[in-house]
Design a protein around this motif. Sequence first.
Motif, PDB file in Angstrom:
ATOM      1  N   TYR A 170      48.757  45.157  40.961  1.00 42.49           N
ATOM      2  CA  TYR A 170      47.317  44.965  41.329  1.00 42.49           C
ATOM      3  C   TYR A 170      46.853  45.986  42.442  1.00 42.49           C
ATOM      4  O   TYR A 170      47.618  46.094  43.499  1.00 42.49           O
ATOM      5  CB  TYR A 170      46.878  43.467  41.699  1.00 42.49           C
ATOM      6  CG  TYR A 170      45.494  43.229  41.804  1.00 42.49           C
ATOM      7  CD1 TYR A 170      44.632  43.022  40.788  1.00 42.49           C
ATOM      8  CD2 TYR A 170      44.908  43.264  43.189  1.00 42.49           C
ATOM      9  CE1 TYR A 170      43.312  42.751  40.781  1.00 42.49           C
ATOM     10  CE2 TYR A 170      43.345  43.046  43.371  1.00 42.49           C
ATOM     11  CZ  TYR A 170      42.890  42.611  42.184  1.00 42.49           C
ATOM     12  OH  TYR A 170      41.409  42.415  42.312  1.00 42.49           O
ATOM     13  N   PRO A 198      44.905  42.035  35.934  1.00 44.66           N
ATOM     14  CA  PRO A 198      45.469  41.080  34.851  1.00 44.66           C
ATOM     15  C   PRO A 198      44.430  40.545  33.816  1.00 44.66           C
ATOM     16  O   PRO A 198      43.169  40.204  34.348  1.00 44.66           O
ATOM     17  CB  PRO A 198      46.143  39.748  35.853  1.00 44.66           C
ATOM     18  CG  PRO A 198      45.207  40.022  37.075  1.00 44.66           C
ATOM     19  CD  PRO A 198      44.892  41.467  37.183  1.00 44.66           C
ATOM     20  N   THR A 199      44.910  40.183  32.886  1.00 44.81           N
ATOM     21  CA  THR A 199      44.269  39.512  31.755  1.00 44.81           C
ATOM     22  C   THR A 199      45.120  38.083  31.560  1.00 44.81           C
ATOM     23  O   THR A 199      45.955  38.164  31.036  1.00 44.81           O
ATOM     24  CB  THR A 199      43.739  40.190  30.406  1.00 44.81           C
ATOM     25  OG1 THR A 199      42.997  41.377  30.712  1.00 44.81           O
ATOM     26  CG2 THR A 199      43.145  39.342  29.514  1.00 44.81           C
ATOM     27  N   THR A 200      44.400  36.977  31.832  1.00 45.24           N
ATOM     28  CA  THR A 200      45.352  35.753  31.783  1.00 45.24           C
ATOM     29  C   THR A 200      44.501  34.828  31.043  1.00 45.24           C
ATOM     30  O   THR A 200      43.474  34.656  30.709  1.00 45.24           O
ATOM     31  CB  THR A 200      45.771  35.548  33.221  1.00 45.24           C
ATOM     32  OG1 THR A 200      44.465  34.816  33.883  1.00 45.24           O
ATOM     33  CG2 THR A 200      46.476  36.282  33.734  1.00 45.24           C
ATOM     34  N   HIS A 208      46.631  48.079  32.736  1.00 48.45           N
ATOM     35  CA  HIS A 208      47.778  46.974  33.202  1.00 48.45           C
ATOM     36  C   HIS A 208      47.546  46.770  34.567  1.00 48.45           C
ATOM     37  O   HIS A 208      48.033  45.472  34.958  1.00 48.45           O
ATOM     38  CB  HIS A 208      48.928  47.879  33.245  1.00 48.45           C
ATOM     39  CG  HIS A 208      49.469  48.142  31.733  1.00 48.45           C
ATOM     40  ND1 HIS A 208      49.664  47.093  30.747  1.00 48.45           N
ATOM     41  CD2 HIS A 208      49.884  49.183  31.216  1.00 48.45           C
ATOM     42  CE1 HIS A 208      50.035  47.810  29.477  1.00 48.45           C
ATOM     43  NE2 HIS A 208      50.447  49.026  29.787  1.00 48.45           N
ATOM     44  N   THR A 249      39.657  38.678  31.975  1.00 50.81           N
ATOM     45  CA  THR A 249      39.809  39.526  32.977  1.00 50.81           C
ATOM     46  C   THR A 249      39.738  39.213  34.395  1.00 50.81           C
ATOM     47  O   THR A 249      38.805  38.661  34.965  1.00 50.81           O
ATOM     48  CB  THR A 249      38.836  40.563  32.660  1.00 50.81           C
ATOM     49  OG1 THR A 249      38.867  40.984  31.365  1.00 50.81           O
ATOM     50  CG2 THR A 249      39.048  41.896  33.793  1.00 50.81           C
ATOM     51  N   HIS A 250      40.766  39.716  35.358  1.00 50.88           N
ATOM     52  CA  HIS A 250      41.117  39.210  36.702  1.00 50.88           C
ATOM     53  C   HIS A 250      41.109  37.882  36.768  1.00 50.88           C
ATOM     54  O   HIS A 250      41.130  37.187  37.931  1.00 50.88           O
ATOM     55  CB  HIS A 250      39.524  39.554  37.511  1.00 50.88           C
ATOM     56  CG  HIS A 250      39.737  40.490  38.448  1.00 50.88           C
ATOM     57  ND1 HIS A 250      38.572  41.425  38.717  1.00 50.88           N
ATOM     58  CD2 HIS A 250      40.539  40.998  39.359  1.00 50.88           C
ATOM     59  CE1 HIS A 250      39.055  42.268  39.681  1.00 50.88           C
ATOM     60  NE2 HIS A 250      40.117  41.843  40.178  1.00 50.88           N
ATOM     61  N   PRO A 271      50.181  37.339  32.887  1.00 54.19           N
ATOM     62  CA  PRO A 271      49.269  38.376  32.468  1.00 54.19           C
ATOM     63  C   PRO A 271      49.569  38.652  31.104  1.00 54.19           C
ATOM     64  O   PRO A 271      50.916  38.646  30.679  1.00 54.19           O
ATOM     65  CB  PRO A 271      49.533  39.715  33.147  1.00 54.19           C
ATOM     66  CG  PRO A 271      49.922  39.025  34.641  1.00 54.19           C
ATOM     67  CD  PRO A 271      50.723  37.878  34.099  1.00 54.19           C
ATOM     68  N   GLU A 272      48.620  38.940  30.062  1.00 57.10           N
ATOM     69  CA  GLU A 272      48.671  39.121  28.800  1.00 57.10           C
ATOM     70  C   GLU A 272      49.593  40.678  28.813  1.00 57.10           C
ATOM     71  O   GLU A 272      49.161  41.456  29.675  1.00 57.10           O
ATOM     72  CB  GLU A 272      47.429  39.260  28.183  1.00 57.10           C
ATOM     73  CG  GLU A 272      46.821  38.076  27.940  1.00 57.10           C
ATOM     74  CD  GLU A 272      47.307  36.922  27.064  1.00 57.10           C
ATOM     75  OE1 GLU A 272      48.038  37.344  26.202  1.00 57.10           O
ATOM     76  OE2 GLU A 272      47.044  35.931  27.260  1.00 57.10           O
ATOM     77  N   GLU A 322      52.329  48.115  36.858  1.00 57.58           N
ATOM     78  CA  GLU A 322      51.405  46.729  36.452  1.00 57.58           C
ATOM     79  C   GLU A 322      51.325  45.948  37.783  1.00 57.58           C
ATOM     80  O   GLU A 322      51.407  44.899  37.834  1.00 57.58           O
ATOM     81  CB  GLU A 322      52.254  46.150  35.364  1.00 57.58           C
ATOM     82  CG  GLU A 322      52.305  46.833  34.146  1.00 57.58           C
ATOM     83  CD  GLU A 322      52.799  46.127  33.056  1.00 57.58           C
ATOM     84  OE1 GLU A 322      52.759  44.745  33.011  1.00 57.58           O
ATOM     85  OE2 GLU A 322      53.475  46.505  31.910  1.00 57.58           O
TER      86      GLU A 322
END
Length: 247
Positions: A40, A208-210, A205, A160-161, A198-199, A38
Amino acid sequence: MTTDRILPSREAEDLLDLTRAIGDRHLATHVNRHERDETYPEGVFKVLADAGLLGLPYSEEFGGGGQPYEVYLQVLEELAARWAAVAVATSVHTLACFPLDRYGTAEQRERWLPQMLDGRLIGGYSLSEPHAGSDAAALTCQAVKFTNGYTISGTKSWITHGGRADFYALFARTGVGPQGISCFLAPGSHDRLAFGPPEQKMGLHAIPTTTAYWDGAELEAERLIGAEGQGLGIARRALPQRPSADT
């Protein structure tokens, strides 16, 4: 498995070949590690940008690829075959460029669009809120006008991002009802902007989705895209349509 492609030109065929080569070298060789840990994928989007893959369906006037939308979608398919999270983030970046490309003034496009389409600036799309997912008209994030711009306050979800993007197509409320939503080209960082963790997702993974928390952040007036109250229409046109379509 090899996919038979229906492409309009030799240039498009070469573009798909380039995408496959980049995907095999820079995506497929790293995907398992980043998805498992997970982490980046630093540098991956610069590789895509250097290859001209981050502005494909937009006009060449401002640095886009000038490609038909069906070619762009096939490029996304090739990226997704190697690394789905990177393909999703690429598609969201392309989506985030739509408001400025279609509704920005000449001065706004000149200032920002070349950097967005050539990948120097990576974008996110910030429409949804905890209580306003499919019902975007219910959003409550506020954009309060003052002399030199707007003050943004509220919570945006499922970005997203999020926390990594350089800019966001941000939708916030400037008035009442569905006609009271406006669109802004928001910066990726601000001293009154914070992001949640991050969710926890079932996949994708590495990107990140935040959730984003805007706490009275001041944006310059020039960051309003289109007219006040036009935001919901911009959002609805961006999601299902190709960038070159008439609206």
